[in-house]
Design a protein around this motif. Structure first.
Motif, PDB file in Angstrom:
ATOM      1  N   UNK A  23       0.870  -1.217   0.053  1.00 55.77           N
ATOM      2  CA  UNK A  23       0.083   0.021  -0.009  1.00 55.77           C
ATOM      3  C   UNK A  23       0.787   1.256  -0.016  1.00 55.77           C
ATOM      4  N   UNK A  24       0.445   2.154  -0.832  1.00 46.84           N
ATOM      5  CA  UNK A  24       1.293   3.420  -0.982  1.00 46.84           C
ATOM      6  C   UNK A  24       1.072   4.476   0.316  1.00 46.84           C
ATOM      7  N   UNK A  25       1.996   5.474   0.636  1.00 48.75           N
ATOM      8  CA  UNK A  25       1.725   6.206   1.573  1.00 48.75           C
ATOM      9  C   UNK A  25       0.784   7.408   1.114  1.00 48.75           C
ATOM     10  N   UNK A  26       0.870   7.587  -0.149  1.00 43.93           N
ATOM     11  CA  UNK A  26      -0.274   8.634  -0.681  1.00 43.93           C
ATOM     12  C   UNK A  26      -0.816   7.930  -1.899  1.00 43.93           C
ATOM     13  N   UNK A  27      -2.046   8.112  -2.206  1.00 43.83           N
ATOM     14  CA  UNK A  27      -2.585   7.554  -3.412  1.00 43.83           C
ATOM     15  C   UNK A  27      -2.159   8.232  -4.730  1.00 43.83           C
ATOM     16  N   UNK A  28      -2.094   7.301  -5.778  1.00 41.79           N
ATOM     17  CA  UNK A  28      -2.117   7.892  -6.989  1.00 41.79           C
ATOM     18  C   UNK A  28      -3.471   8.518  -7.038  1.00 41.79           C
ATOM     19  N   UNK A  29      -3.730   9.727  -7.608  1.00 42.94           N
ATOM     20  CA  UNK A  29      -5.164  10.401  -7.850  1.00 42.94           C
ATOM     21  C   UNK A  29      -5.313  10.447  -9.402  1.00 42.94           C
ATOM     22  N   UNK A  30      -6.379  10.186 -10.096  1.00 41.86           N
ATOM     23  CA  UNK A  30      -6.827  10.584 -11.353  1.00 41.86           C
ATOM     24  C   UNK A  30      -8.025  11.225 -11.218  1.00 41.86           C
ATOM     25  N   UNK A  69      -7.506  22.017  -9.262  1.00 41.40           N
ATOM     26  CA  UNK A  69      -7.924  22.174  -8.059  1.00 41.40           C
ATOM     27  C   UNK A  69      -8.163  20.868  -7.387  1.00 41.40           C
ATOM     28  N   UNK A  70      -8.963  20.043  -7.957  1.00 40.57           N
ATOM     29  CA  UNK A  70      -8.846  18.660  -7.413  1.00 40.57           C
ATOM     30  C   UNK A  70      -7.669  17.968  -6.956  1.00 40.57           C
ATOM     31  N   UNK A  71      -6.622  18.016  -8.124  1.00 41.29           N
ATOM     32  CA  UNK A  71      -5.359  17.207  -7.435  1.00 41.29           C
ATOM     33  C   UNK A  71      -4.343  17.909  -6.589  1.00 41.29           C
ATOM     34  N   UNK A  72      -4.824  19.179  -6.326  1.00 41.14           N
ATOM     35  CA  UNK A  72      -4.170  19.776  -5.181  1.00 41.14           C
ATOM     36  C   UNK A  72      -2.941  20.867  -5.863  1.00 41.14           C
ATOM     37  N   UNK A  73      -3.096  21.176  -6.991  1.00 45.51           N
ATOM     38  CA  UNK A  73      -2.287  22.243  -7.755  1.00 45.51           C
ATOM     39  C   UNK A  73      -1.469  21.840  -8.847  1.00 45.51           C
ATOM     40  N   UNK A  74      -1.005  22.780  -9.455  1.00 45.32           N
ATOM     41  CA  UNK A  74      -0.132  22.385 -10.671  1.00 45.32           C
ATOM     42  C   UNK A  74       0.895  21.398 -10.391  1.00 45.32           C
ATOM     43  N   UNK A  75       1.702  21.741  -9.396  1.00 45.43           N
ATOM     44  CA  UNK A  75       2.827  21.011  -9.038  1.00 45.43           C
ATOM     45  C   UNK A  75       2.725  19.402  -8.816  1.00 45.43           C
ATOM     46  N   UNK A  76       1.394  19.131  -8.687  1.00 48.93           N
ATOM     47  CA  UNK A  76       0.878  17.597  -8.315  1.00 48.93           C
ATOM     48  C   UNK A  76       0.738  16.943  -9.603  1.00 48.93           C
ATOM     49  N   UNK A  77       0.458  17.702 -10.723  1.00 45.44           N
ATOM     50  CA  UNK A  77       0.006  17.211 -11.983  1.00 45.44           C
ATOM     51  C   UNK A  77       1.179  16.512 -12.617  1.00 45.44           C
ATOM     52  N   UNK A 171       0.380  10.655 -10.909  1.00 47.40           N
ATOM     53  CA  UNK A 171       1.817   9.830 -10.956  1.00 47.40           C
ATOM     54  C   UNK A 171       1.272   9.044 -12.071  1.00 47.40           C
ATOM     55  N   UNK A 172       2.324   8.083 -12.300  1.00 47.53           N
ATOM     56  CA  UNK A 172       2.254   6.863 -13.202  1.00 47.53           C
ATOM     57  C   UNK A 172       1.384   5.821 -12.601  1.00 47.53           C
ATOM     58  N   UNK A 173       1.542   4.531 -13.292  1.00 43.76           N
ATOM     59  CA  UNK A 173       0.869   3.509 -12.689  1.00 43.76           C
ATOM     60  C   UNK A 173       1.485   3.067 -11.505  1.00 43.76           C
ATOM     61  N   UNK A 174       0.599   2.507 -10.484  1.00 44.61           N
ATOM     62  CA  UNK A 174       1.101   1.973  -9.049  1.00 44.61           C
ATOM     63  C   UNK A 174       1.842   0.860  -9.287  1.00 44.61           C
ATOM     64  N   UNK A 175       2.957   0.790  -8.618  1.00 41.31           N
ATOM     65  CA  UNK A 175       3.634  -0.405  -8.764  1.00 41.31           C
ATOM     66  C   UNK A 175       4.557  -0.595 -10.257  1.00 41.31           C
ATOM     67  N   UNK A 176       4.548   0.596 -11.183  1.00 46.80           N
ATOM     68  CA  UNK A 176       5.277   0.260 -12.445  1.00 46.80           C
ATOM     69  C   UNK A 176       6.792  -0.118 -12.227  1.00 46.80           C
ATOM     70  N   UNK A 177       6.911  -1.140 -12.892  1.00 42.97           N
ATOM     71  CA  UNK A 177       8.369  -1.279 -12.634  1.00 42.97           C
ATOM     72  C   UNK A 177       8.903  -2.319 -13.752  1.00 42.97           C
ATOM     73  N   UNK A 178       8.488  -1.686 -15.170  1.00 49.29           N
ATOM     74  CA  UNK A 178       9.018  -2.317 -16.279  1.00 49.29           C
ATOM     75  C   UNK A 178      10.157  -1.445 -17.107  1.00 49.29           C
ATOM     76  N   UNK A 179      10.942  -0.709 -16.313  1.00 46.74           N
ATOM     77  CA  UNK A 179      12.121   0.213 -16.619  1.00 46.74           C
ATOM     78  C   UNK A 179      11.665   1.076 -17.557  1.00 46.74           C
ATOM     79  N   UNK A 180      12.698   1.651 -18.647  1.00 41.16           N
ATOM     80  CA  UNK A 180      12.517   2.736 -19.572  1.00 41.16           C
ATOM     81  C   UNK A 180      12.815   3.966 -18.639  1.00 41.16           C
TER      82      UNK A 180
END
Length: 193
Positions: A23-30, A69-77, A171-180
């Motif tokens: 479980x993440x400390x902070x969720x991915x918000x979409x 506004x829903x995501x908490x500001x520009x810096x969060x996107x 953010x990106x996918x939760x638990x992303x682990x495919x490199x790149x």
């Protein structure tokens, strides 16, 4: 008279805490903002769609501000995307006006990110679902941020309407682990690497 006649706006917010891993400390918000708009060209061919595209910029700006506004500001996107579902009396090109109008609005609101805004569009009836692609806002090759979100409105679009949607994520996918390329490694501002 304005070409943009909004019947309703829907805001969806999704929090993702895990995908089976820790479980993440902070969720991915979409967040997805969708406007149901009367199609001024429903049932007829219109050779000049540019006035409608220009008029939609104001709606795009409004939806963009709601998302930030829903995501908490520009810096969060970190990720974005856009989509359109055209009612049955319209044509795919009526949804394509959102490429410039919606994309411009998000870029303007977010301070000019460089990566292409992923997009999807279709023709469908009331309650249609559209999976909108998401991508990193600064670099198109950040694999972890390739994602999707759902656009659907239970009573739209009607035959003579269009559902225009914008999406942003923290953010990106939760638990992303495919490199790149990692988001932390983005150096250029050319939208590519």
């Amino acid at each position: 008279m304005s070409l943009v006649n909004v019947r309703k706006i829907k805001l969806d917010v999704e929090e993702v805490w895990h995908e089976g891993g820790k479980r993440l400390g902070e969720p991915l918000v979409i967040a997805v903002a969708t406007a149901i708009v009367a199609n001024p060209y429903a049932g007829r061919y219109e050779p000049d769609l540019l006035p409608f595209m220009s008029a939609l910029r104001e709606l795009g700006a409004d939806l963009s501000l709601r998302l930030v506004a829903q995501l908490g500001g520009i810096s969060k996107v970190q990720a974005y995307g856009k989509g359109a579902i055209v009612g049955e009396d319209g044509e795919l090109e009526h949804g394509a006006v959102w490429h410039e109008a919606g994309g411009w609005a998000m870029r303007e609101t977010l301070g000019g990110p460089k990566a292409i805004v992923p997009s999807a569009k279709t023709i469908g009836g009331v309650g249609s679902r559209l999976m909108v692609p998401l991508g990193h806002i600064q670099a198109s090759y950040v694999r972890s941020h390739f994602g999707t979100c759902e656009v659907t409105v239970w009573d739209g679009p009607r035959r003579n309407e269009i559902a225009f949607a914008l999406a942003m994520a923290t953010g990106g996918r939760v638990h992303a682990r495919l490199g790149g390329l990692q988001a932390s490694e983005v150096r250029g501002l050319d939208g590519l690497r």
